[in-house]
Write a protein that holds these residues in place. Structure first.
Motif, PDB file in Angstrom:
ATOM      1  N   ILE A   1       0.825  -1.211   0.000  1.00 39.31           N
ATOM      2  CA  ILE A   1       0.000   0.000   0.000  1.00 39.31           C
ATOM      3  C   ILE A   1       0.862   1.265   0.000  1.00 39.31           C
ATOM      4  O   ILE A   1       0.545   2.248  -0.681  1.00 39.31           O
ATOM      5  N   GLY A   2       1.965   1.236   0.737  1.00 36.96           N
ATOM      6  CA  GLY A   2       2.824   2.417   0.813  1.00 36.96           C
ATOM      7  C   GLY A   2       3.350   2.831  -0.547  1.00 36.96           C
ATOM      8  O   GLY A   2       3.267   3.995  -0.935  1.00 36.96           O
ATOM      9  N   LYS A   3       3.887   1.885  -1.289  1.00 42.26           N
ATOM     10  CA  LYS A   3       4.420   2.188  -2.621  1.00 42.26           C
ATOM     11  C   LYS A   3       3.299   2.537  -3.584  1.00 42.26           C
ATOM     12  O   LYS A   3       3.426   3.452  -4.405  1.00 42.26           O
ATOM     13  N   PHE A   4       2.193   1.814  -3.467  1.00 34.22           N
ATOM     14  CA  PHE A   4       1.053   2.042  -4.353  1.00 34.22           C
ATOM     15  C   PHE A   4       0.545   3.475  -4.211  1.00 34.22           C
ATOM     16  O   PHE A   4       0.358   4.189  -5.196  1.00 34.22           O
ATOM     17  N   VAL A   5       0.340   3.904  -2.966  1.00 38.39           N
ATOM     18  CA  VAL A   5      -0.186   5.244  -2.702  1.00 38.39           C
ATOM     19  C   VAL A   5       0.802   6.312  -3.160  1.00 38.39           C
ATOM     20  O   VAL A   5       0.421   7.353  -3.687  1.00 38.39           O
ATOM     21  N   LYS A   6       2.080   6.036  -2.984  1.00 41.26           N
ATOM     22  CA  LYS A   6       3.118   7.010  -3.342  1.00 41.26           C
ATOM     23  C   LYS A   6       3.187   7.234  -4.853  1.00 41.26           C
ATOM     24  O   LYS A   6       3.343   8.373  -5.316  1.00 41.26           O
ATOM     25  N   ASP A   7       3.070   6.172  -5.643  1.00 39.71           N
ATOM     26  CA  ASP A   7       3.281   6.267  -7.087  1.00 39.71           C
ATOM     27  C   ASP A   7       2.009   6.553  -7.883  1.00 39.71           C
ATOM     28  O   ASP A   7       2.076   7.017  -9.013  1.00 39.71           O
ATOM     29  N   LEU A   8       0.860   6.266  -7.288  1.00 45.59           N
ATOM     30  CA  LEU A   8      -0.389   6.327  -8.050  1.00 45.59           C
ATOM     31  C   LEU A   8      -0.727   7.718  -8.597  1.00 45.59           C
ATOM     32  O   LEU A   8      -1.044   7.846  -9.792  1.00 45.59           O
ATOM     33  N   PRO A   9      -0.694   8.791  -7.797  1.00 45.99           N
ATOM     34  CA  PRO A   9      -1.105  10.095  -8.335  1.00 45.99           C
ATOM     35  C   PRO A   9      -0.289  10.527  -9.548  1.00 45.99           C
ATOM     36  O   PRO A   9      -0.857  10.987 -10.556  1.00 45.99           O
ATOM     37  N   ALA A  10       1.023  10.366  -9.494  1.00 44.58           N
ATOM     38  CA  ALA A  10       1.861  10.786 -10.615  1.00 44.58           C
ATOM     39  C   ALA A  10       1.572   9.961 -11.859  1.00 44.58           C
ATOM     40  O   ALA A  10       1.591  10.479 -12.987  1.00 44.58           O
ATOM     41  N   ALA A  11       1.293   8.668 -11.667  1.00 47.29           N
ATOM     42  CA  ALA A  11       1.051   7.786 -12.806  1.00 47.29           C
ATOM     43  C   ALA A  11      -0.304   8.035 -13.451  1.00 47.29           C
ATOM     44  O   ALA A  11      -0.451   7.897 -14.673  1.00 47.29           O
ATOM     45  N   MET A  12      -1.304   8.419 -12.661  1.00 48.22           N
ATOM     46  CA  MET A  12      -2.670   8.472 -13.165  1.00 48.22           C
ATOM     47  C   MET A  12      -3.195   9.870 -13.461  1.00 48.22           C
ATOM     48  O   MET A  12      -4.122  10.020 -14.260  1.00 48.22           O
ATOM     49  N   SER A  13      -2.640  10.891 -12.814  1.00 46.88           N
ATOM     50  CA  SER A  13      -3.247  12.231 -12.879  1.00 46.88           C
ATOM     51  C   SER A  13      -3.407  12.747 -14.296  1.00 46.88           C
ATOM     52  O   SER A  13      -4.483  13.222 -14.690  1.00 46.88           O
ATOM     53  N   GLY A  14      -2.329  12.684 -15.092  1.00 43.74           N
ATOM     54  CA  GLY A  14      -2.391  13.222 -16.449  1.00 43.74           C
ATOM     55  C   GLY A  14      -3.421  12.519 -17.294  1.00 43.74           C
ATOM     56  O   GLY A  14      -4.198  13.163 -18.027  1.00 43.74           O
TER      57      GLY A  14
END
Length: 233
Positions: free
Chosen positions: A58-71
């Motif tokens: 969950i820690g890595k998932f939460v950290k990387d998700l916004p940058a990967a999905m926002s655009g």
């Protein structure tokens, strides 16, 4: 998915956006069962994790998700002229993406109104010394909410074992961070009813109870695993 089915039943066109990893699981669970009604469009975007990464981290998932999905999400909202975006509370960073793209926003709490109220009061519990910012329990006695709760049973603490303090801290810090985006939501859709949780809903002035949302037994709504109905007895 159950909320999407309800909306589609009222004639609302729904874009159901998932990570590519979860999208595959959902589609496999629904394959051949006629579980996707007309009006629901299943879409997916990358989650930023590689093939060898642990999607349960969950820690890595939460950290990387916004940058990967926002655009991708912002582009999707603009190109499809989305009017409303309903965001799971754990993905509240997506509210900023939606408002930037000109959409109105509702937050969706899949858990009880009492737990959502507890979530919104987490900063106060830290300020009052019940917890610290790493999720360590400091105070004594129960938290006087609806219903009273032992601080050690707060979900974002109990989900992480005592041997994983870094995961517990990540959970707490993520809640504190995502809470900052909550004012962007015009309404909080709660998977509950006034009859079930009148006191807890009174703590949430912009709550809209639309539950409980129950999957139809004849046409599974995309659960990853079969339901265990033994608890109903």
């Amino acid at each position: 998915m159950e909320l999407s089915r309800k909306l589609a039943g009222h004639g609302v066109e729904v874009d159901f956006v998932n990570t590519e990893f979860n999208h595959v699981l959902v589609m496999e669970a629904m394959a051949g069962k006629g579980a996707i009604p007309d009006g629901i469009h299943m879409l997916s975007v990358p989650d930023g994790l590689g093939p060898g990464d642990d999607h349960a981290d969950i820690g890595k998932f939460v950290k990387d998700l916004p940058a990967a999905m926002s655009g991708r999400l912002e582009e999707m909202n603009r190109s499809r002229k989305i009017k409303w975006v309903i965001v799971d509370v754990s993905m509240s960073w997506a509210m900023e993406v939606a408002t930037t793209a000109g959409a109105r926003v509702a937050s969706f709490s899949t858990y009880s109104a009492a737990v959502f109220a507890l979530r919104m009061n987490l900063p106060r519990l830290i300020e009052d010394g019940v917890l610290d910012e790493s999720g360590n329990v400091k105070g004594q006695g129960n938290i006087q909410m609806v219903p009273p709760i032992d601080p050690a049973e707060i979900p974002w603490i109990s989900l992480a074992s005592t041997s994983a303090p870094e995961r517990r801290r990540a959970n707490i810090q993520n809640v504190l961070k995502t809470n900052l985006s909550m004012p962007l939501a015009e309404v909080v859709i709660c998977n509950t009813s006034m009859e079930l949780e009148p006191d807890a809903l009174a703590l949430l002035p912009n709550a809209l109870p639309l539950g409980p949302l129950v999957a139809p037994t004849s046409r599974p709504a995309g659960h990853f695993l079969p339901e265990d109905l033994a608890c109903l007895a």
